[in-house]
Motif scaffolding. Structure first.
Motif, PDB file in Angstrom:
ATOM      1  N   ASP A 295      92.732  29.852  69.531  1.00 61.11           N
ATOM      2  CA  ASP A 295      91.256  30.327  69.416  1.00 61.11           C
ATOM      3  C   ASP A 295      90.811  30.176  67.847  1.00 61.11           C
ATOM      4  OD1 ASP A 295      89.465  31.220  71.919  1.00 61.11           O
ATOM      5  OD2 ASP A 295      91.788  31.539  72.077  1.00 61.11           O
TER       6      ASP A 295
ATOM      7  N   LYS B 288      86.255  28.022  70.753  1.00 60.01           N
ATOM      8  CA  LYS B 288      86.053  27.362  71.703  1.00 60.01           C
ATOM      9  C   LYS B 288      84.723  26.447  72.094  1.00 60.01           C
ATOM     10  CE  LYS B 288      85.059  31.485  72.262  1.00 60.01           C
ATOM     11  NZ  LYS B 288      85.234  32.524  71.033  1.00 60.01           N
TER      12      LYS B 288
ATOM     13  N   LEU C  74      85.393  22.926  72.213  1.00 59.30           N
ATOM     14  CA  LEU C  74      86.037  22.143  73.196  1.00 59.30           C
ATOM     15  C   LEU C  74      85.128  21.504  74.290  1.00 59.30           C
ATOM     16  CD1 LEU C  74      88.366  25.207  74.226  1.00 59.30           C
ATOM     17  CD2 LEU C  74      88.506  23.668  72.124  1.00 59.30           C
ATOM     18  N   LYS C  75      83.955  21.695  74.036  1.00 59.78           N
ATOM     19  CA  LYS C  75      82.987  21.013  74.957  1.00 59.78           C
ATOM     20  C   LYS C  75      83.019  19.291  74.794  1.00 59.78           C
ATOM     21  CE  LYS C  75      80.175  25.039  74.820  1.00 59.78           C
ATOM     22  NZ  LYS C  75      78.734  25.306  74.734  1.00 59.78           N
ATOM     23  N   SER C  76      83.716  19.172  73.571  1.00 57.42           N
ATOM     24  CA  SER C  76      83.900  17.352  73.436  1.00 57.42           C
ATOM     25  C   SER C  76      84.537  16.606  74.506  1.00 57.42           C
ATOM     26  CB  SER C  76      84.390  17.153  72.237  1.00 57.42           C
ATOM     27  OG  SER C  76      84.474  15.815  71.941  1.00 57.42           O
TER      28      SER C  76
ATOM     29  N   PHE D 164      87.624  16.429  65.414  1.00 61.98           N
ATOM     30  CA  PHE D 164      87.758  18.117  65.647  1.00 61.98           C
ATOM     31  C   PHE D 164      88.253  18.568  63.968  1.00 61.98           C
ATOM     32  CE2 PHE D 164      88.732  16.941  70.099  1.00 61.98           C
ATOM     33  CZ  PHE D 164      87.846  17.718  70.464  1.00 61.98           C
TER      34      PHE D 164
ATOM     35  N   GLU E 133      86.229  29.668  61.990  1.00 60.27           N
ATOM     36  CA  GLU E 133      85.811  31.059  61.711  1.00 60.27           C
ATOM     37  C   GLU E 133      86.262  31.517  60.446  1.00 60.27           C
ATOM     38  OE1 GLU E 133      85.873  33.774  65.087  1.00 60.27           O
ATOM     39  OE2 GLU E 133      85.013  32.191  66.325  1.00 60.27           O
ATOM     40  N   TRP E 134      87.416  31.132  60.093  1.00 58.79           N
ATOM     41  CA  TRP E 134      88.058  31.462  58.892  1.00 58.79           C
ATOM     42  C   TRP E 134      87.690  30.840  57.504  1.00 58.79           C
ATOM     43  CZ3 TRP E 134      93.923  31.823  60.950  1.00 58.79           C
ATOM     44  CH2 TRP E 134      93.843  32.805  61.627  1.00 58.79           C
TER      45      TRP E 134
ATOM     46  N   ILE F  76      78.494  30.839  61.265  1.00 58.81           N
ATOM     47  CA  ILE F  76      78.857  30.684  62.844  1.00 58.81           C
ATOM     48  C   ILE F  76      78.757  29.235  63.124  1.00 58.81           C
ATOM     49  CG2 ILE F  76      78.996  31.280  65.234  1.00 58.81           C
ATOM     50  CD1 ILE F  76      78.290  34.324  64.133  1.00 58.81           C
TER      51      ILE F  76
ATOM     52  N   PRO G 225      78.773  22.835  67.788  1.00 59.69           N
ATOM     53  CA  PRO G 225      78.913  21.549  67.744  1.00 59.69           C
ATOM     54  C   PRO G 225      77.557  20.907  67.102  1.00 59.69           C
ATOM     55  CG  PRO G 225      79.579  22.629  69.778  1.00 59.69           C
ATOM     56  CD  PRO G 225      78.711  23.664  69.033  1.00 59.69           C
TER      57      PRO G 225
END
Lengths: 470, 212
Positions: B22, B27, B30-32, B38, B45-46, B51, B54
């Motif tokens: 994660d 997540k 991951l809709k791609s 990617f 997040e780091w 935030i 896509p």
């Protein structure tokens, strides 16, 4: 071949198509569960290589990760999610499947809920899916494990995987769990003890009287969490509980096949004296309700405990991990777990969204009200069939009367790919399986608990020991 | 798949245990339905202060200056140095896709989660396992010497630093090594045994017709 074999040996050996001298084997796959997130690139790879699926009758598919849990009549509003779900529709339509439960189908649901409830998961099978929680199906004396998309493509193209036998671990559970203590608490207690990498490289068999006493739902919860202990596969021997659960399921065998199947399933257990590479013994009497305090499932304490103090940890990597987790979680060391207040409650996920889970939560919620400080408490059934069963039992009314939201089935806020998510800083009691940073939404804070503990936290607004207060 | 024989590259140290998938690729990405693209959202997040979603223009997003990948001295790194149980969590192959898309060719850690470890090999990303003490030493070296570079020689199964300070042998499964060194397609290899698979099926479904 040794005379006394483990269940894992039996399952692996009976699916070995061929083996090289170094143990690298071609493992035959009986059941391939498919969902929308990890399959599109696999189907595309197949097309680009001009290959055909080997055996579409092995495939059972559903859309679960992206699907909304409200306003189903509006369809999927997020265009990227919608494209992914429609891509699955297209791929299944083009190549076929034994069963497909698309978005809004009566039997749609979380892939690890619909497999067993439709009898698509049977003892003695090898079961794979592009999802790490495929370990769930091991509850049926299956060899079941998660795979990546390249392996999804490999199974589509060849019906096999290239695999080497893992080491074997027995988690032997003596005695029965006490009232108010569930399979989820047992899973978390085991992970707390062996760590999230404790099962890495192993296939875990859960056995002993404490396991025999569990329902299929409880066994699924436990095997589901095997991956959180690092083990790709968890499994339980077949017995009367297994057989009784499967009788009459739509894809389960019938007539003479059923009798033959049951006779075979009775052999699916480890032989007396079988060798395990590691053994862990747990006394179910000593397991109490568990609550995670950090950002890894191994960061877990009993509900009567306190948030640990990193100053007392000697290992520097571990101490830093604890400090980072406490900062992320917004918690002070030594805080009593029962002093932690919640903003949201999530009851659902492939770990805890089956009918028994909902009954446990409803038993706590019945005749009570969600605390006013809790912004949202939601119940997301694991499938359309679970939802229908719960409604037939009036559980939806119990939840709604208590102030819970009663949603449509799907993965929902377990991984927050749809609109169900935590806002930054929000704190959630969740019956899901991962409390990683950002898992339920960027900046969200997850505490993993059982359905009973989550329902109790919803009512009181903070964690309570469900054994004492309810 | 691109063959992997040897890589020499800058090392970036990510000093955290249990880095989960994660964290590697959140997540929402991951809709791609594609395998590529990617990299800009690796460790999203780091790596960024906002935030990520896509479709955002990642070049204009605020970077987290404290995150190691954003430090200028590690720009262009191709080897990721990590702590134990790297890649735990979900089976998403988007994690190795994101690491490879960013430019990583290899990872060095004391241990990996099983599925991630497997997925990495399938994408030509070599997950080297070294003992905890060796990994500790490499963290010290990477911190002490700007531009710290390692060579990972898969054929010789050896990691060594350009400055000659450190060198370690590593184990690798012979079959996986063979596939990686030769850039072999697993599916093609398996389909060479198609007759064995058919013979197995014939017997399997005769014995357990309810599985057919």
């Amino acid at each position: 071949m040794p005379l006394a074999r483990t269940l894992y040996d039996k399952l692996f050996d009976s699916h070995t198509v061929r083996a090289e001298s170094d143990g690298t084997s071609l493992l035959y796959i009986d059941r391939h569960l498919v969902h929308e997130v990890t399959s599109p690139q696999a189907y595309e790879g197949l097309r680009l290589a001009a290959r055909k699926p080997w055996r579409t009758r092995s495939i059972v598919a559903t859309a679960d990760h992206n699907t909304p849990t409200t306003h189903w009549h509006e369809g999927i509003r997020d265009p990227i999610s919608r494209t992914q779900v429609e891509t699955l529709d297209d791929n299944i339509r083009a190549t076929g499947a034994r069963a497909y439960f698309p978005f809004r189908d009566r039997r749609q649901g979380i892939v690890h809920v619909i497999g067993p409830e439709n009898g698509a998961t049977l003892p003695g099978m090898t079961v794979v899916c592009g999802d790490s929680h495929t370990s769930t199906h091991g509850a049926f004396a299956c060899l079941a494990f998660g795979i990546g998309t390249s392996e999804v493509e490999h199974v589509l193209a060849t019906q096999c995987l290239i695999a080497k036998k893992s080491k074997s671990m027995l988690v032997h559970v003596d005695n029965r769990l006490s009232r108010g203590v569930t399979a989820k608490d047992l899973a978390l207690a085991i992970i707390g003890r062996i760590g999230t990498a404790g099962g890495t490289g192993y296939a875990i068999e859960f056995g002993g009287p404490g396991i025999r006493a569990l329902s299929m739902e409880g066994r699924m919860t436990l095997c589901n969490m095997a991956i959180e202990a690092g083990a790709r596969a968890g499994m339980v021997a077949a017995d009367d509980v297994t057989v009784d659960y499967l009788r009459g399921r739509p894809l389960a065998p019938t007539g003479a096949d059923w009798d033959r199947a049951v006779a075979h399933w009775r052999t699916l257990h480890s032989d007396a004296g079988a060798h395990f590479d590691a053994t862990v013994v747990v006394d179910a009497h000593e397991v109490v309700p568990q609550v995670t305090w950090g950002t890894s499932p191994e960061m877990v304490v009993p509900v009567e405990g306190r948030v640990p103090d990193p100053d007392r940890e000697k290992d520097p990597t571990r101490r830093e991990g604890m400090e980072r987790a406490l900062k992320y979680m917004g918690l002070e060391p030594n805080t009593a777990i029962t002093d932690i207040r919640l903003d949201k409650i999530f009851i659902g996920s492939c770990t805890n969204s089956r009918i028994e889970d909902l009954r446990m939560a409803a038993a706590i919620a019945r005749g009570r009200r969600v605390a006013p400080t809790v912004r949202v408490a939601m119940v997301v059934p694991g499938s359309g069939l679970v939802k229908a069963q719960a409604e037939a039992e009036g559980l939806d009314r119990v939840f709604k009367d208590a102030g819970f939201e009663w949603r449509e089935p799907g993965c929902s806020m377990c991984l927050a790919m749809n609109d169900d998510r935590l806002e930054p800083g929000e704190r959630c009691a969740s019956t899901s399986n991962r409390n990683f940073e950002g898992r339920q939404g960027a900046g969200g804070r997850t505490h993993l608990v059982s359905p009973a503990m989550a329902a109790a936290a919803a009512i009181t607004g903070h964690f309570v020991d469900v054994r004492r207060q309810f | 798949m691109q063959p992997f024989r040897q890589v020499t590259g800058l090392v970036v140290p990510l000093d955290r245990a249990n880095v989960d998938t994660d964290a590697i690729i959140p997540k929402q990405f991951l809709k791609s339905i594609k395998r590529s693209g990617f990299g800009p959202n690796l460790f999203d997040e780091w790596r960024y202060l906002d935030i990520g979603q896509p479709g955002m223009d990642n070049a204009t997003r605020p970077l987290n200056p404290d995150f190691v990948l954003n430090q200028p001295r590690y720009k262009g790194a191709t080897i990721l140095l990590a702590r134990r149980n790297f890649g735990c969590g979900s089976s998403r192959e988007h994690a190795p896709w994101a690491l490879a898309d960013y430019g990583f060719r290899a990872i060095i850690a004391p241990s990996y989660a099983d599925i991630f470890h497997n997925n990495s090999y399938k994408n030509g990303l070599l997950p080297v396992i070294l003992p905890e003490s060796a990994v500790d030493r490499l963290f010290h070296e990477a911190a002490a010497f700007p531009g710290f570079t390692l060579t990972i020689d898969l054929e010789a199964q050896r990691v060594h630093s350009a400055n000659g300070n450190v060198g370690y042998d590593f184990d690798v499964d012979p079959f996986r090594k063979h596939c990686l060194v030769n850039g072999l397609d697993d599916i093609g290899l398996t389909l060479a045994h198609a007759d064995d698979i058919r013979a197995f099926e014939e017997r399997h479904f005769r014995e357990q017709p309810w599985l057919a």
